[in-house]
Motif scaffolding. Structure first.
Motif, PDB file in Angstrom:
ATOM      1  N   PRO A  15       0.848  -1.489   0.364  1.00 47.18           N
ATOM      2  CA  PRO A  15       0.070   0.247  -0.100  1.00 47.18           C
ATOM      3  C   PRO A  15       0.847   0.913   0.106  1.00 47.18           C
ATOM      4  CG  PRO A  15      -0.748  -0.858   1.430  1.00 47.18           C
ATOM      5  CD  PRO A  15       0.385  -2.202   1.219  1.00 47.18           C
ATOM      6  N   CYS A  18      -2.088   7.566  -1.801  1.00 50.16           N
ATOM      7  CA  CYS A  18      -2.807   7.087  -2.806  1.00 50.16           C
ATOM      8  C   CYS A  18      -3.119   8.838  -3.655  1.00 50.16           C
ATOM      9  CB  CYS A  18      -5.101   7.344  -2.679  1.00 50.16           C
ATOM     10  SG  CYS A  18      -5.878   7.728  -4.043  1.00 50.16           S
ATOM     11  N   LYS A  24      -6.164   7.797   1.582  1.00 52.10           N
ATOM     12  CA  LYS A  24      -6.574   6.732   0.940  1.00 52.10           C
ATOM     13  C   LYS A  24      -4.985   5.985   0.490  1.00 52.10           C
ATOM     14  CE  LYS A  24     -10.956   7.281   1.003  1.00 52.10           C
ATOM     15  NZ  LYS A  24     -12.117   5.582   1.827  1.00 52.10           N
ATOM     16  N   GLU A  26      -3.465   3.388  -1.781  1.00 53.74           N
ATOM     17  CA  GLU A  26      -3.486   2.438  -3.203  1.00 53.74           C
ATOM     18  C   GLU A  26      -2.516   1.532  -2.895  1.00 53.74           C
ATOM     19  OE1 GLU A  26      -2.444   4.285  -6.661  1.00 53.74           O
ATOM     20  OE2 GLU A  26       0.154   4.424  -6.595  1.00 53.74           O
ATOM     21  N   ARG A  27      -3.377   0.318  -4.152  1.00 57.52           N
ATOM     22  CA  ARG A  27      -2.403  -0.778  -3.584  1.00 57.52           C
ATOM     23  C   ARG A  27      -2.537  -1.257  -5.370  1.00 57.52           C
ATOM     24  NH1 ARG A  27      -3.915  -6.419  -0.361  1.00 57.52           N
ATOM     25  NH2 ARG A  27      -5.469  -6.247  -2.141  1.00 57.52           N
ATOM     26  N   LYS A  28      -1.320  -2.092  -5.980  1.00 53.42           N
ATOM     27  CA  LYS A  28      -2.085  -2.155  -7.188  1.00 53.42           C
ATOM     28  C   LYS A  28      -1.782  -4.151  -7.331  1.00 53.42           C
ATOM     29  CE  LYS A  28      -1.369   2.176  -9.938  1.00 53.42           C
ATOM     30  NZ  LYS A  28      -0.379   3.193  -8.662  1.00 53.42           N
ATOM     31  N   PRO A  60      -5.825  -1.011 -10.584  1.00 56.63           N
ATOM     32  CA  PRO A  60      -5.839  -1.272  -8.770  1.00 56.63           C
ATOM     33  C   PRO A  60      -6.371  -2.631  -7.987  1.00 56.63           C
ATOM     34  CG  PRO A  60      -7.011   0.855  -9.829  1.00 56.63           C
ATOM     35  CD  PRO A  60      -6.295  -0.135 -11.028  1.00 56.63           C
ATOM     36  N   CYS A  62      -7.270  -2.005  -4.613  1.00 51.54           N
ATOM     37  CA  CYS A  62      -7.301  -1.783  -3.058  1.00 51.54           C
ATOM     38  C   CYS A  62      -8.931  -2.345  -2.287  1.00 51.54           C
ATOM     39  CB  CYS A  62      -7.576  -0.080  -3.173  1.00 51.54           C
ATOM     40  SG  CYS A  62      -6.484   0.501  -4.316  1.00 51.54           S
ATOM     41  N   CYS A  65     -11.026   0.236  -1.565  1.00 50.24           N
ATOM     42  CA  CYS A  65     -12.001   1.317  -2.022  1.00 50.24           C
ATOM     43  C   CYS A  65     -11.980   0.793  -4.027  1.00 50.24           C
ATOM     44  CB  CYS A  65     -10.698   2.072  -2.097  1.00 50.24           C
ATOM     45  SG  CYS A  65     -11.300   4.157  -3.111  1.00 50.24           S
TER      46      CYS A  65
END
Length: 249
Positions: A15, A18, A24, A26-28, A60, A62, A65
């Motif tokens: 993570p 964002c 927030k 983000e994770r990909k 993405p 996440c 989210c």
């Protein structure tokens, strides 16, 4: 019998903050694009919401989210608004060339000015010449960099005022990254023109879609994508029509 290509291995990033929504993370999920079937794999992943960066396809992932939504323009049904028609008319004298994916110092300097004007302090602000060259030249698929120049003077090429790194997929054009002279006093709306030029290019090539990347609910930076409808988004049941402005409201 053997499969045409080996099923790709997917990985997940850690993570990170964002870049679009404050507070927030983000994770990909990503996989590598390589080998003789890289284009076919990129096409297949593009249809399920992946984007390309150099030799990597990502999307993405996440867990808390789902604000990022893959969107594409339906080319044959796009009708420019009055404002968009004026932008097309204002820039119809530009010389547009689809170039091989080869970086130039002129492109890089334009990118630096664009980032300073539109995304100061952003994730790409520290990009140097080698980073830019990697972004443009490391591609295992059918890629061009589309240049937008002012009219030439004699034999001298006109000033470069816009560029877009673009992939040609089986069902459309995917706009990987575009940048332009954001402070050009005589040509407001250059970013809009570049998108509309891609729509017209896709239409001329018989391609049904222009992939615009991710629309992010609640992000003003992504609101412009709503202007190029009709828009389809990727949902659980596949690609469906939607109105980004209605969703934001």
């Amino acid at each position: 019998m053997s499969a045409p290509f080996r099923f790709p291995r997917f990985f997940v990033t850690s993570p990170n903050p964002c870049p679009y929504l404050p507070g927030k993370f983000e994770r990909k999920v990503f996989t590598e694009l390589n080998g003789p079937n890289a284009s076919e794999l990129n096409d297949a992943l593009g249809r399920i919401g992946f984007r390309r960066s150099q030799s990597v396809a990502y999307r993405p992932s996440c867990p808390e989210c789902q604000a990022c939504v893959s969107v594409r323009t339906v080319v044959d049904e796009f009708r420019p608004s009055g404002t968009q028609k004026r932008i097309l008319k204002r820039n119809r004298d530009l010389e547009v060339t689809a170039c091989r994916p080869w970086s130039t110092d002129e492109q890089y300097q334009l990118l630096r000015r664009y980032l300073s004007a539109r995304h100061p302090g952003g994730g790409m602000s520290n990009m140097d010449e080698m980073d830019y060259a990697d972004m443009v030249e490391q591609t295992p698929v059918n890629t061009h960099i589309i240049e937008y120049r002012e009219p030439r003077q004699g034999y001298t090429p006109g000033k470069l005022i816009g560029a877009c790194l673009t992939d040609r997929q089986g069902d459309g054009l995917s706009m990987i990254y575009s940048f332009y002279d954001a402070d050009h006093a005589d040509r407001p709306g250059l970013g809009n023109f570049i998108i509309m030029d891609h729509i017209l290019r896709a239409r001329a090539a018989g391609l049904p879609y222009v992939y615009l990347g991710y629309w992010v609910r609640g992000s003003k930076r992504m609101a412009y994508k709503a202007r190029f409808g009709p828009i389809e988004r990727l949902a659980g049941e596949g690609w469906v029509r939607f109105d980004p402005e209605a969703v934001d409201a």
